[in-house]
Write a protein that holds these residues in place. Structure first.
Motif: not given
Length: 268
Positions: A62-63, A65-67, A103
């Motif tokens: 999650s962190s 691939y954020h964005g 996610l």
């Protein structure tokens, strides 16, 4: 009836999207490069292999691939054209479930593992509850939008004429066309080939431009579907957008935004 055509957001006519498979540790460096230049990527992961060897662990997904977008690549990366229908369904659906537990959004895309697919798989995917696109490994060398999102061919692999294509793409200025540069690969190839300068030079050259829309794979799918779902009056004097995202139109050379959930008068 006046001429009304689709544009990309804010009237742009070019879109760049990047697609990388397998979720190995080199993604950390690749994501940092993308972020530095305002570029969006779609990363296709195998939920059953997370954290194995040099693959990114589940608690980092999650962190990291954020964005960007995380998409499916099957649970265990089989050659699915040689698999039974039952195994294909399980590999795709369980991969979605595994990734969605990590996610906070639904996983709606796929890249074919080993580039493997056939007509049966293409026929099955739309009925697998949520798969809206699937990327192949067959490079076209052109900038066309896909006719079929379930057989979405990229422009090129990053090792194949990347800078030449980027230069050509950057100079496209005929706004009667919509153009897409779609690059795919595996981040670990840069370590193997010792050529990180290829992607770094590309991103520096093509990134942060005002005339390019930087999008994930699903961004493009959602936008084109939103355009296709617009409800025009018979004479195109007004349009209603039932989607939640805005769509931009070229109306007699004027760029008009049609916000989600709104009716817009196109001609006074």
């Amino acid at each position: 009836m006046s001429k009304v055509t689709m544009t990309f957001p804010k009237g742009k006519h070019k879109v760049l999207t990047m697609s990388y498979d397998d979720g190995k540790s080199a993604d950390r460096r690749l994501v940092k490069i993308f972020n530095n230049y305002g570029i969006k990527g779609t990363f296709h992961l195998n939920s059953g292999l997370l954290g194995e060897g040099d693959r990114i662990p589940a608690d980092e997904i999650s962190s990291l691939y954020h964005g960007h977008e995380v998409s499916a690549h099957t649970v265990t990366h089989p050659t699915i054209a040689r698999s039974s229908k039952e195994q294909i369904i399980e590999e795709v659906m369980e991969d979605r479930k595994g990734l969605e537990e990590i996610l906070d959004y639904s996983v709606r895309g796929l890249s074919y593992p080993n580039g493997s697919y056939n007509q049966l798989i293409k026929d099955m995917l739309p009925f697998m509850g949520g798969i809206e696109y699937a990327r192949t490994v067959h490079s076209t060398g052109n900038f066309d939008l896909p006719d079929n999102f379930i057989e979405w061919h990229p422009t090129c692999h990053h090792n194949h004429n990347l800078m030449d294509l980027a230069d050509t793409f950057s100079q496209l200025d005929k706004k009667q066309y919509l153009n897409m540069l779609y690059v795919w690969g595996h981040s670990y190839e840069f370590d193997h080939d010792q050529n990180w300068e290829v992607i770094e030079q590309f991103c520096e050259f093509i990134g942060n431009r005002s005339d390019i829309w930087y999008a994930t794979n699903i961004d493009i799918v959602d936008y084109i579907n939103a355009f296709r779902n617009l409800k025009f009056s018979a004479n195109s004097h007004f349009v209603y957008n039932p989607s939640i995202i805005s769509v931009w139109l070229n109306v007699e050379e004027e760029i008009v935004e049609v916000p989600g959930g709104k009716k817009v008068i196109l001609h006074k």
